[in-house]
Design a protein around this motif. Sequence first.
Motif: not given
Length: 520
Positions: A458-460, A500-503, A508-509
């Motif tokens: 995600l971070l890349c 993207l982190l919020q998505q 994971w939910q």
Amino acid sequence: MSARPAFHANVLIQHQYESSPMQDGSLIAAVDLGSNSFRMEIGRLDHGSVFRVDYLKETVRQGGGLDEQRNLTSEAMQRGWATLARFGERLAGFKSFQVRAVATQTLREARNRDLFLKKAEQLLGFPIDVISGREEARLIYQGVSQVLEGAQEKRLVMDIGGRSTELIVGIGSQPRAMESYRVGSVVWAERYFPNGRLDAQAFDTAIIAAKAVLDEAMTGFSKGWTAAYGSAGTIGAIADILHAGGRPEGWIEAKALVELRQQLQSAGHIDKLNLLALKEDRRPVLGAGLSVLIAVFDLLGIERMRAMDTGLRHGVLHDLIGRDSDTADIRSQSIERLARRFEVDALQAQRVQLAAEHFFANVIDSFDDVPEQSQRHQRKLRWASQLHEVGALISHSDCHKHSAYILENADVLGFSNNELHRLSLLVLGHKGKLRKLEADFEDVRFVQQLMSLRLAVLLCHARVAPALKGLSLNCHVASKNFTLSYTPSWASKFPQSMHLLQQEVQSWQKTSWTLALLLS
């Protein structure tokens, strides 16, 4: 141990592991779940050599326990479980990194193998790896070559098992061509020597059938080698019988096989065989094993073969030591070759790897584990990072699915089927919907690896090195919760990554685990 001149009386492996992280005096064990017999070899590491401490063998004949639907019968499973329970008692006190158990053709074929393996692993006390035919061939070659001299000798190595025959050509310790064929002593005894009969027709039919299966071996194994070697088991038993009859010790000659066939045909039935050095557990499968060996000699033009006492289990010991070293682990080399073959973007793979290792290092102490195991988990995460885009050469669309398919179905040297499956799940889950991932979310280490890999990918996303300073991942195992802490300056500098982190939190939910973002 047989008197065949394979190696010094109790030296199993020599002069290979001066740089091994294992200490002198360490005990290691290999368990081989073959189609005819289950074997266990225990050795002690001492100054670059492995010395035999104990050896156990039990004739299980599991290869004869597959029904018409290719399911192991309850009787065959019970025989296997009883043997592994005895092996497990002997291995009490061994650590996981000291033992490797492998299963071959019968369990490759068995449709209900998971049912057998679940209880088998509990009784043995260690995981059991079902290995591919080519991986079995590689390990056999390693087991044989470790005790041979001649670094530049081009050699043919073969092994006749209960349900498969392996052929390998290599130079020195390096195998170059490997293959496994579905022909073996147990299955051939059932098909062509029913009720123990040993007549000319049975031999003729069995040899022709073996040649039909092995015919393609003519292409890769019939030329170029200068010496032929046979691994223990069927070939060793035949060599012992020939030696007891006056033939040179440890050698099998083509004309001697013809004469042995005549002896068996003259007896007419296995109950009437009266051969020196014939062990009772070999009696039911001797004719079948001999027919396969004759077929190979004829097809490949072999005149003389040296019988060795080493084989699969010794190759497993060889690999077991190397698995604690990145430089010696064949799996790391295989990963690199696979990445090159599929033209993986090496720079992106490295970026993802470094980020994934950063997050995994954050959570590595959150679950009780021995250091050796933690290192292995780190290494497997690194492999997943290196290969997460291996399917991109096929199509960028659904790359993760193509990548997982390649890993699930490729013959990757050094890996068991189990290991490749786990690696494919990590690669499949590196992006996309988690609820469709058929993985064990109760496996804490797997979940930690998966979280670390997903965050790294995600971070890349911009295909540049991510800014990891200001990010920290924590894992709360009891509550099945991950917390990713970030600084205000990081959030303001990388708004797309925050989105993207919020998505990812929402993704994971859909699982039994949660991810929370925490401003620190």
